[in-house]
Design a protein around this motif. Sequence first.
Motif, PDB file in Angstrom:
ATOM      1  N   HIS A  98     -11.841   3.026   3.321  1.00 15.51           N
ATOM      2  CA  HIS A  98     -10.487   2.790   2.338  1.00 15.51           C
ATOM      3  C   HIS A  98     -10.332   1.274   2.085  1.00 15.51           C
ATOM      4  O   HIS A  98     -10.638   0.636   3.144  1.00 15.51           O
ATOM      5  N   ARG A 139      -6.125   8.014  -5.485  1.00 17.93           N
ATOM      6  CA  ARG A 139      -7.111   7.325  -4.586  1.00 17.93           C
ATOM      7  C   ARG A 139      -8.325   7.739  -5.054  1.00 17.93           C
ATOM      8  O   ARG A 139      -8.864   8.839  -4.247  1.00 17.93           O
ATOM      9  N   ASP A 156       1.667   2.628   3.280  1.00 16.03           N
ATOM     10  CA  ASP A 156       0.709   3.702   3.123  1.00 16.03           C
ATOM     11  C   ASP A 156       1.611   5.101   2.796  1.00 16.03           C
ATOM     12  O   ASP A 156       1.099   6.258   2.881  1.00 16.03           O
ATOM     13  N   HIS A 209       0.813  -1.054  -0.091  1.00 21.88           N
ATOM     14  CA  HIS A 209       0.078   0.099  -0.024  1.00 21.88           C
ATOM     15  C   HIS A 209       0.965   1.159  -0.057  1.00 21.88           C
ATOM     16  O   HIS A 209       1.370   1.594   0.982  1.00 21.88           O
ATOM     17  N   HIS A 268      -6.335   0.296   6.636  1.00 19.22           N
ATOM     18  CA  HIS A 268      -5.967   0.730   7.904  1.00 19.22           C
ATOM     19  C   HIS A 268      -7.425   0.671   8.762  1.00 19.22           C
ATOM     20  O   HIS A 268      -8.056   1.768   9.067  1.00 19.22           O
ATOM     21  N   GLU A 291      -6.007   1.834  -4.008  1.00 22.00           N
ATOM     22  CA  GLU A 291      -6.835   2.122  -2.969  1.00 22.00           C
ATOM     23  C   GLU A 291      -7.857   2.722  -3.292  1.00 22.00           C
ATOM     24  O   GLU A 291      -7.515   3.942  -4.104  1.00 22.00           O
TER      25      GLU A 291
HETATM   26 ZN   LIG Z   1      -6.408   5.238   2.929  1.00 20.63          ZN
END
Ligand SMILES: [Zn+2]
Length: 430
Positions: free
Chosen positions: A110, A139, A225, A9, A166, A95
């Motif tokens: 998400h 995203r 992330d 991610h 997350h 994502e």
């Molecule tokens: Zn996110």
Amino acid sequence: MPCFILDLHLHSKYSRGTSPQMDLENIYRWSKIKGIQVVGTGDFTHPQWFREIQKKLEPAEPGLFRLKKTLARKQDKTLPACLKNNQSRFILTAEISNIYKKHDQVRKMHNILVAPDLKTVSQINAELQKIGNLTADGRPILGLDSKKLLQITLKVNPDSFFIPAHIWTPWFSLFGSKSGFNTIEQAFEELSPHITAVETGLSSDPFMNWRLKALRKITLVSNSDAHSPLKLGREANLLNCPLNYHEIIKALKTNSVKMTGTIEFFPQEGKYHYDGHRSCGIRLTPEQTRRYKGLCPKCGRPVVVGVDYRVNELADFSQNSKPKKHKTVEYIIPLVEILAELKGAKTIGAGVLQKYHEIYSALGDEFSILRTISPKVIKQAGFPNLAIAINRLRRGRVYIEPGYDGVFGIIKVFSPKEQAQRISGQTSLF
Ligand SMILES: [Zn+2]
Ligand SMILES: [Zn+2]
């Protein structure tokens, strides 16, 4: 069987708030510096980014990709000898930000998608294009039920993989206190059996997640992330399987022994660990929040409830309970943060980055330095203070100030008192 590190991610330069340096060349280069063998492309739903993926990457092992040779050679030239031969593969990921109404409430979640080939990505993108704008953000925000997104993903290709992202952040997550759900079933209904992995996020660690019965049965994954190259791999997964898409996804889907564990941020460093108000400077533990009945003692408004509180709310097991047998959990502090601390620097500036470069050029990739190279070798290479710090990190002997309401927590190798002594030259401590 090879053991390797996987970070699924991250975001490209086409995502909001992301560094313009997040292009495929830099992600390739920094994966080698970090010691990540398989890294997500991120953002495959973005048309321009997907074109770059198709132009700059070529197939490697089944379902994995590598940077084309001419581009790779150019990047390798900028790397020290000890990193040139590190392996770096890409896996197709994206994502989606799902915002929708369910049971009369606005839900914001998400979700991470992983795909085995370019054709699958094209088909997923074609479906999602009908629902919303994919060009506005790497995203994309879609008015689409998470369950429907899962349905689309599986229909296009059952070999693709879906992971709620997350899952504890207050906004935008499966279990988020602001706009999430209380169970996987509430969100995914009859498709819940397809949720075989969740991302724990920076503010929670596997031990917190294992307090929920439902999460003891599925795979907990950790990813960076990352919005800039330096943040790649700040959390990651440890795999011990043949290097190809299908083996990786099988390990994640079945939570088999081939998924050996995760590399974690200290969860207290996450910006939503504890509760409070950033603007009031009020940070509360879950117990304090309960005592104040959820209201800020300074301004009287409801506090932003953090991940620890929310986990407590949904937990089936008490705080110190953990599964009898569980996967490896390794905690790390990013090397640049350790170096800034050793230097007594408040921010990560040019001096710290210079030192970082010097150290990985001498010793190898960051994960090896943080996880495996012996402190003795680090000391002998001319970095005695780093050797002490790494030794402490590996023993978990660190100083912690938990994050809250969007404020990152502070994790240090030395306590403020030790740091003051160290900086003033009273090094008797060591
Ligand atoms: Zn996110
Ligand atoms: Zn307040």
